[in-house]
Scaffold this motif. Structure first.
Motif, PDB file in Angstrom:
ATOM      1  N   VAL A 195      -6.044   8.338   8.511  1.00  0.00           N
ATOM      2  CA  VAL A 195      -6.742   7.222   9.156  1.00  0.00           C
ATOM      3  C   VAL A 195      -6.522   7.267  10.672  1.00  0.00           C
ATOM      4  O   VAL A 195      -7.472   7.132  11.455  1.00  0.00           O
ATOM      5  CB  VAL A 195      -6.260   5.868   8.576  1.00  0.00           C
ATOM      6  CG1 VAL A 195      -6.720   4.708   9.449  1.00  0.00           C
ATOM      7  CG2 VAL A 195      -6.789   5.701   7.156  1.00  0.00           C
ATOM      8  N   GLY A 198      -8.512  10.003  12.082  1.00  0.00           N
ATOM      9  CA  GLY A 198      -9.925   9.641  12.025  1.00  0.00           C
ATOM     10  C   GLY A 198     -10.298   8.704  13.161  1.00  0.00           C
ATOM     11  O   GLY A 198     -11.371   8.812  13.752  1.00  0.00           O
ATOM     12  N   SER A 201     -10.811  10.623  16.223  1.00  0.00           N
ATOM     13  CA  SER A 201     -12.038  11.399  16.179  1.00  0.00           C
ATOM     14  C   SER A 201     -13.267  10.526  16.410  1.00  0.00           C
ATOM     15  O   SER A 201     -14.165  10.897  17.157  1.00  0.00           O
ATOM     16  CB  SER A 201     -12.132  12.115  14.833  1.00  0.00           C
ATOM     17  OG  SER A 201     -13.247  12.948  14.782  1.00  0.00           O
ATOM     18  N   ASN A 202     -13.327   9.358  15.771  1.00  0.00           N
ATOM     19  CA  ASN A 202     -14.521   8.517  15.870  1.00  0.00           C
ATOM     20  C   ASN A 202     -14.205   7.131  15.307  1.00  0.00           C
ATOM     21  O   ASN A 202     -14.355   6.880  14.122  1.00  0.00           O
ATOM     22  CB  ASN A 202     -15.665   9.173  15.097  1.00  0.00           C
ATOM     23  CG  ASN A 202     -16.982   8.448  15.268  1.00  0.00           C
ATOM     24  OD1 ASN A 202     -17.029   7.304  15.715  1.00  0.00           O
ATOM     25  ND2 ASN A 202     -18.063   9.114  14.900  1.00  0.00           N
ATOM     26  N   THR A 204     -15.660   4.177  15.711  1.00  0.00           N
ATOM     27  CA  THR A 204     -16.790   3.417  15.168  1.00  0.00           C
ATOM     28  C   THR A 204     -17.079   3.850  13.733  1.00  0.00           C
ATOM     29  O   THR A 204     -17.372   3.022  12.871  1.00  0.00           O
ATOM     30  CB  THR A 204     -18.044   3.652  16.019  1.00  0.00           C
ATOM     31  OG1 THR A 204     -17.690   3.474  17.384  1.00  0.00           O
ATOM     32  CG2 THR A 204     -19.148   2.694  15.663  1.00  0.00           C
ATOM     33  N   ARG A 205     -16.971   5.152  13.487  1.00  0.00           N
ATOM     34  CA  ARG A 205     -17.229   5.655  12.152  1.00  0.00           C
ATOM     35  C   ARG A 205     -16.192   5.121  11.164  1.00  0.00           C
ATOM     36  O   ARG A 205     -16.507   4.791  10.031  1.00  0.00           O
ATOM     37  CB  ARG A 205     -17.198   7.184  12.172  1.00  0.00           C
ATOM     38  CG  ARG A 205     -17.970   7.903  11.110  1.00  0.00           C
ATOM     39  CD  ARG A 205     -18.630   7.024  10.164  1.00  0.00           C
ATOM     40  NE  ARG A 205     -19.824   7.561   9.537  1.00  0.00           N
ATOM     41  CZ  ARG A 205     -20.501   6.901   8.623  1.00  0.00           C
ATOM     42  NH1 ARG A 205     -20.129   5.684   8.261  1.00  0.00           N
ATOM     43  NH2 ARG A 205     -21.559   7.419   8.068  1.00  0.00           N
ATOM     44  N   MET A 206     -14.949   5.035  11.634  1.00  0.00           N
ATOM     45  CA  MET A 206     -13.894   4.526  10.757  1.00  0.00           C
ATOM     46  C   MET A 206     -14.178   3.080  10.370  1.00  0.00           C
ATOM     47  O   MET A 206     -13.965   2.675   9.239  1.00  0.00           O
ATOM     48  CB  MET A 206     -12.530   4.650  11.436  1.00  0.00           C
ATOM     49  CG  MET A 206     -12.083   6.086  11.654  1.00  0.00           C
ATOM     50  SD  MET A 206     -12.027   7.058  10.138  1.00  0.00           S
ATOM     51  CE  MET A 206     -10.515   6.428   9.420  1.00  0.00           C
ATOM     52  N   GLU A 207     -14.666   2.296  11.329  1.00  0.00           N
ATOM     53  CA  GLU A 207     -15.043   0.919  11.002  1.00  0.00           C
ATOM     54  C   GLU A 207     -16.218   0.930  10.035  1.00  0.00           C
ATOM     55  O   GLU A 207     -16.297   0.094   9.136  1.00  0.00           O
ATOM     56  CB  GLU A 207     -15.388   0.151  12.279  1.00  0.00           C
ATOM     57  CG  GLU A 207     -14.143  -0.122  13.104  1.00  0.00           C
ATOM     58  CD  GLU A 207     -14.418  -0.893  14.381  1.00  0.00           C
ATOM     59  OE1 GLU A 207     -15.591  -0.905  14.822  1.00  0.00           O
ATOM     60  OE2 GLU A 207     -13.464  -1.454  14.934  1.00  0.00           O
ATOM     61  N   GLY A 208     -17.101   1.897  10.211  1.00  0.00           N
ATOM     62  CA  GLY A 208     -18.274   2.013   9.357  1.00  0.00           C
ATOM     63  C   GLY A 208     -17.955   2.361   7.910  1.00  0.00           C
ATOM     64  O   GLY A 208     -18.775   2.140   7.027  1.00  0.00           O
ATOM     65  N   ILE A 209     -16.770   2.926   7.668  1.00  0.00           N
ATOM     66  CA  ILE A 209     -16.394   3.170   6.269  1.00  0.00           C
ATOM     67  C   ILE A 209     -15.399   2.118   5.784  1.00  0.00           C
ATOM     68  O   ILE A 209     -14.812   2.248   4.711  1.00  0.00           O
ATOM     69  CB  ILE A 209     -15.829   4.601   6.034  1.00  0.00           C
ATOM     70  CG1 ILE A 209     -14.609   4.863   6.906  1.00  0.00           C
ATOM     71  CG2 ILE A 209     -16.893   5.656   6.258  1.00  0.00           C
ATOM     72  CD1 ILE A 209     -13.907   6.174   6.585  1.00  0.00           C
ATOM     73  N   GLY A 210     -15.211   1.071   6.575  1.00  0.00           N
ATOM     74  CA  GLY A 210     -14.445  -0.077   6.084  1.00  0.00           C
ATOM     75  C   GLY A 210     -12.994  -0.135   6.530  1.00  0.00           C
ATOM     76  O   GLY A 210     -12.197  -0.867   5.948  1.00  0.00           O
ATOM     77  N   ILE A 211     -12.640   0.639   7.555  1.00  0.00           N
ATOM     78  CA  ILE A 211     -11.261   0.621   8.037  1.00  0.00           C
ATOM     79  C   ILE A 211     -11.148  -0.367   9.205  1.00  0.00           C
ATOM     80  O   ILE A 211     -11.828  -0.205  10.223  1.00  0.00           O
ATOM     81  CB  ILE A 211     -10.837   2.030   8.529  1.00  0.00           C
ATOM     82  CG1 ILE A 211     -10.921   3.060   7.409  1.00  0.00           C
ATOM     83  CG2 ILE A 211      -9.431   1.982   9.128  1.00  0.00           C
ATOM     84  CD1 ILE A 211      -9.809   2.997   6.392  1.00  0.00           C
ATOM     85  N   SER A 212     -10.304  -1.378   9.067  1.00  0.00           N
ATOM     86  CA  SER A 212     -10.018  -2.271  10.191  1.00  0.00           C
ATOM     87  C   SER A 212      -9.007  -1.550  11.076  1.00  0.00           C
ATOM     88  O   SER A 212      -7.807  -1.562  10.809  1.00  0.00           O
ATOM     89  CB  SER A 212      -9.443  -3.597   9.708  1.00  0.00           C
ATOM     90  OG  SER A 212     -10.352  -4.225   8.835  1.00  0.00           O
TER      91      SER A 212
ATOM     92  N   PRO B  75     -15.820  -3.879   9.309  1.00  0.00           N
ATOM     93  CA  PRO B  75     -15.076  -3.247   8.211  1.00  0.00           C
ATOM     94  C   PRO B  75     -14.967  -4.142   6.983  1.00  0.00           C
ATOM     95  O   PRO B  75     -15.026  -3.660   5.846  1.00  0.00           O
ATOM     96  CB  PRO B  75     -13.689  -3.000   8.815  1.00  0.00           C
ATOM     97  CG  PRO B  75     -13.895  -2.991  10.284  1.00  0.00           C
ATOM     98  CD  PRO B  75     -15.008  -3.961  10.541  1.00  0.00           C
ATOM     99  N   VAL B  78     -18.076  -3.839   4.977  1.00  0.00           N
ATOM    100  CA  VAL B  78     -18.090  -2.573   4.239  1.00  0.00           C
ATOM    101  C   VAL B  78     -17.279  -2.721   2.961  1.00  0.00           C
ATOM    102  O   VAL B  78     -17.678  -2.261   1.894  1.00  0.00           O
ATOM    103  CB  VAL B  78     -17.528  -1.423   5.111  1.00  0.00           C
ATOM    104  CG1 VAL B  78     -17.388  -0.152   4.285  1.00  0.00           C
ATOM    105  CG2 VAL B  78     -18.431  -1.178   6.315  1.00  0.00           C
ATOM    106  N   PHE B  95     -13.049  17.017  11.788  1.00  0.00           N
ATOM    107  CA  PHE B  95     -12.586  17.086  10.405  1.00  0.00           C
ATOM    108  C   PHE B  95     -13.490  18.032   9.619  1.00  0.00           C
ATOM    109  O   PHE B  95     -14.664  18.187   9.948  1.00  0.00           O
ATOM    110  CB  PHE B  95     -12.662  15.703   9.755  1.00  0.00           C
ATOM    111  CG  PHE B  95     -11.529  14.784  10.088  1.00  0.00           C
ATOM    112  CD1 PHE B  95     -11.091  14.620  11.389  1.00  0.00           C
ATOM    113  CD2 PHE B  95     -10.901  14.043   9.089  1.00  0.00           C
ATOM    114  CE1 PHE B  95     -10.058  13.750  11.701  1.00  0.00           C
ATOM    115  CE2 PHE B  95      -9.867  13.174   9.385  1.00  0.00           C
ATOM    116  CZ  PHE B  95      -9.442  13.024  10.690  1.00  0.00           C
TER     117      PHE B  95
END
Lengths: 321, 248
Positions: A195, A198, A201-202, A204-212, B75, B78, B95
């Motif tokens: 995490v 990630g 790396s990105n 916004t993408r992490m938030e987009g998969i549900g990571i706060s 989040p 989601v 990745f």
């Protein structure tokens, strides 16, 4: 299988093992080559390695460029110094207290600074740590600018763990370094570590998969701060002295140097970075007292031409072969 | 009549003088594909940004699966199953392809405060990720750094990541953007295969894809819904033809 074998034998790993081996045998090597002062130098380099390793977790793996990492080094060192000043010399009280204090400071600083991004984040971490620097300078009871001399190293009460013995203390530091490397190796490859990487790396993408993301960054911040606190404890004991300079931004900057030099986001890189930094500093200082004039451009060259630092340079080689 | 899965009530969003979303009230039924079409600047991506929680509406409410999500952060939405894909490909470029999807699966499995076990050796992450990529024709590309994928493959990975979170509803922001006709047709086929299992809100400029996939279409012009109906009804609508489809 062959691929696995070559991968294990990369130059980068060989160098890592070599650096660790040199660290492991330094108490015997140094007197043998007639330069016993190397023991102290390597002890210092290992402490700096621990600090740089901890910074690498948030900076190299997490992309959080903290310019205030010396804060945790400093508060832990001061905790040891202040407790000792008031007569509390037991390691079993000093060390956990110092770790908890650096964890709390990291939590507070992280909670504030992680609400910002980019340059603002760098500036806020810098400002917060400088606050502590000026606080230490104004603490008259604890020596202000002159710093605080620590009468004796933390007392463990165990005869085989007498930190006043130079070699014993050296191996305590070495063991702490190995412990930190092992813990970090587990962390960066765990779910939590994925995490954190990630987010670098990105985000916004992490938030987009549900990571706060905030809570994960804060947790990484606290882990890194606590680990840096361990370096602070060791440093206070090694030098038997702590001064506001421990908290200064210049120390934070040096840590960033080491991480960049060794290779951001490589597990062992910061150790190589710290050792090379100390050796360079020592050798260049023999040439001229303005050694930074040579070191500065050297660092720029590393950043420009060896992305990924020393470790990145070593890793590129075997692929061509 | 089933309950709508996603409802917006007089959603409103301004950028200074520009009205991006104008008293927009939508009802999306579960299971189907609801397409939003409209000219550039109609406020389609702004709508997805608000639905996904990446942008706050000025006024109005958003309800998803019976819950008011207007004040929930992205989040958290989601985690309820409301998942978006991005128009400009957003993947973890450093990745591997497999790690991208495995991380999205991990995110769908509850918190990630697990510090010790190696994620790369966890079959509950790797197996479903492999299966998902297999289904998307990316199976052979598992170990490639995702930044090195061809554009079309990156678009597929984008969708794979959204799917890996186990969504109830997908907000697809131009999934076919920049794809060749062949890739576009394959993606259309793939999305059609998800129909019934996952509700989709689809923004797309590729009208072949839209009319092949959508059960309902809403036409958005200057942030306002000027028509909603079945594909046939929209095709026949005079105002829509003038505003958007191009009157031949």
């Amino acid at each position: 299988m062959n691929v696995g074998l070559t991968r294990c034998m990369t130059l980068s790993r060989v160098i890592s093992a070599l650096v660790l081996a040199i660290c492991a045998f330094m108490p015997f090597l140094a007197p043998a080559v007639g330069e016993p002062f190397l023991i102290g130098m390597f002890a210092r380099a290992m402490i700096w390695s621990i600090a740089a390793l901890s910074l690498n977790l948030i900076m190299g793996y997490g992309g959080m460029i903290s310019f205030g990492h010396a804060a945790y080094l400093g508060v832990a060192a001061y905790t040891v110094g202040i407790l000792s000043f008031h007569g509390v010399t037991s390691a079993w009280i000093q060390w956990p207290t110092a770790l908890i204090v650096s964890a709390i400071v990291a939590f507070l600083f992280g909670a504030i600074s992680l609400r910002t991004r980019g340059v603002y984040f760098i500036m806020i971490t810098l400002a917060l740590s400088q606050m502590l620097y000026f606080l230490a300078r104004s603490a008259e009871l604890y020596g202000s600018d002159d710093g605080l001399t620590i009468a004796r190293r933390s007392a463990t009460g165990l005869s085989f763990l007498n930190l006043n013995d130079r070699v014993t203390f050296y191996y305590v530091i070495f063991a702490a370094l190995l412990l930190c490397l092992f813990v970090l190796w587990r962390i960066v490859n765990s779910r939590f570590g994925m995490v954190i990487r990630g987010i670098k790396s990105n985000e916004t993408r992490m938030e987009g998969i549900g990571i706060s993301t905030y809570r994960y960054k804060l947790a990484a911040f606290v882990i890194a701060g606590t680990m840096c606190g361990l370096a602070g404890i060791l440093e206070a004991n090694l030098e038997k002295f702590v001064s506001p300079d421990t908290l200064n931004w210049a120390r934070s900057g040096e840590m960033i140097f080491m991480v960049v030099l060794g290779g951001m986001g490589s597990l062992f890189g910061p150790v190589t970075g710290a050792v090379v930094y100390w050796l360079l500093q020592d050798k260049l200082a023999d040439l001229t007292e303005h050694w930074q004039i040579i070191f500065g451009p050297f660092l720029i060259l590393v950043v420009l031409f060896a992305r990924g630092g020393i470790d990145g340079m070593l890793k590129r080689r075997p692929r061509d072969a | 009549m089933p309950e709508p899965i996603l409802v917006t009530e007089s959603l409103h969003k301004n950028f200074a003088a520009l009205i991006a979303t104008d008293s927009l009230s939508l009802e999306i039924m579960p299971g189907g594909i609801h397409a939003i079409i409209g000219p550039n600047g109609a406020g389609k991506t702004t709508l997805i940004n608000q639905l996904s929680g990446m942008m706050k509406p000025d006024s109005g409410r958003i309800r998803f699966a019976g819950q008011d999500v207007t004040d929930l952060a992205a989040p958290a939405r989601v985690r309820l199953g409301l998942v978006r894909s991005f128009q400009i490909t957003s993947i973890l470029r450093d990745f591997s392809v497999l790690d991208n999807v495995a991380l999205a699966i991990q995110a769908g499995q509850g918190h990630s405060f697990r510090f010790w076990a190696k994620a790369a050796l966890d079959p509950t992450l790797r197996e479903p990720a492999r299966a998902l990529l297999e289904g998307l024709d990316l199976g052979a590309r598992n170990d490639v750094r995702s930044g090195e994928l061809a554009h079309g493959e990156q678009r597929q990975l984008e969708i794979a990541m959204a799917l890996a979170t186990n969504p109830k509803m997908l907000l697809l922001d131009e999934p076919m953007a920049g794809m060749g006709p062949e890739e576009s047709a394959r993606m259309t086929e793939y999305l059609a295969g998800l129909k019934g299992r996952i509700t989709m809100l689809l923004i797309e400029h590729d009208m072949d894809a839209v009319f092949a996939l959508a059960d309902r279409i809403t036409v958005l012009v200057y942030g306002r819904a000027i028509a909603t109906g079945t594909p046939d009804a929209i095709r026949a609508d005079g105002e829509v033809r003038r505003a958007y489809l191009g009157d031949a």
